[in-house]
Design a protein around this motif. Structure first.
Motif, PDB file in Angstrom:
ATOM      1  N   MET A 130      12.300  -3.205  37.756  1.00 54.40           N
ATOM      2  CA  MET A 130      11.528  -2.576  36.694  1.00 54.40           C
ATOM      3  C   MET A 130      12.467  -2.016  35.625  1.00 54.40           C
ATOM      4  O   MET A 130      13.516  -1.474  35.943  1.00 54.40           O
ATOM      5  CB  MET A 130      10.703  -1.405  37.246  1.00 54.40           C
ATOM      6  N   ASN A 131      12.032  -2.118  34.386  1.00 54.26           N
ATOM      7  CA  ASN A 131      12.809  -1.499  33.325  1.00 54.26           C
ATOM      8  C   ASN A 131      12.471  -0.003  33.266  1.00 54.26           C
ATOM      9  O   ASN A 131      11.512   0.448  33.905  1.00 54.26           O
ATOM     10  CB  ASN A 131      12.585  -2.217  31.982  1.00 54.26           C
ATOM     11  N   PRO A 132      13.252   0.791  32.519  1.00 51.13           N
ATOM     12  CA  PRO A 132      13.014   2.247  32.490  1.00 51.13           C
ATOM     13  C   PRO A 132      11.599   2.647  32.067  1.00 51.13           C
ATOM     14  O   PRO A 132      11.011   3.559  32.658  1.00 51.13           O
ATOM     15  CB  PRO A 132      14.059   2.752  31.505  1.00 51.13           C
ATOM     16  N   SER A 133      11.032   1.976  31.074  1.00 47.21           N
ATOM     17  CA  SER A 133       9.682   2.325  30.630  1.00 47.21           C
ATOM     18  C   SER A 133       8.665   2.088  31.746  1.00 47.21           C
ATOM     19  O   SER A 133       7.740   2.888  31.936  1.00 47.21           O
ATOM     20  CB  SER A 133       9.300   1.530  29.385  1.00 47.21           C
ATOM     21  N   GLN A 134       8.837   1.009  32.496  1.00 47.47           N
ATOM     22  CA  GLN A 134       7.943   0.728  33.612  1.00 47.47           C
ATOM     23  C   GLN A 134       8.107   1.769  34.721  1.00 47.47           C
ATOM     24  O   GLN A 134       7.131   2.166  35.358  1.00 47.47           O
ATOM     25  CB  GLN A 134       8.206  -0.674  34.169  1.00 47.47           C
TER      26      GLN A 134
END
Length: 123
Positions: free
Chosen positions: A1-5
């Motif tokens: 997952m990326n940071p926003s996710q």
């Protein structure tokens, strides 16, 4: 997952007022400046950066804390800082259930943090 996710997931897991508070803090961050980047650090903390770190947020049992990495160097005319006031670098805002965010004041503080980062950029 990326940071926003990862931040989305954290907020979804907070099924009470803390998720709503963190959502509003995040919204203020992202609306303050288009260049703000979301990060995920320290094994579970949302961080926002622009020309350096602006702030980190943490949801605790009884509060949501947003800590500004250079808060001691920022003007705070609206007196938002209410925690870590004796620190030499960091300053924080503790939000409790029922608190209302002064969005214009918080956005101004975020912009002041970006300005500080840009003026004190190394390299």
């Amino acid at each position: 997952m990326n940071p926003s996710q990862q931040i989305d997931k954290l907020i979804a897991e907070l099924c009470d007022w803390r998720g709503e508070m963190l959502t509003e803090i995040r919204q203020c961050m992202l609306e303050a400046d288009q260049q703000i980047v979301e990060e995920w650090k320290w094994k579970g903390s949302p961080v926002w950066s622009c020309s350096g770190m602006i702030a980190v947020a943490n949801a605790h049992k009884e509060k949501v804390k947003i800590t500004f990495s250079h808060g001691a160097s920022l003007e705070d005319p609206d007196k938002l800082f209410n925690a870590a006031l004796d620190g030499k670098v960091w300053r924080a805002i503790d939000f409790f259930a029922g608190d209302k965010i002064n969005q214009p004041a918080l956005k101004a503080l975020i912009l002041a943090a970006i300005d500080y980062n840009q003026k004190n950029k190394r390299g």
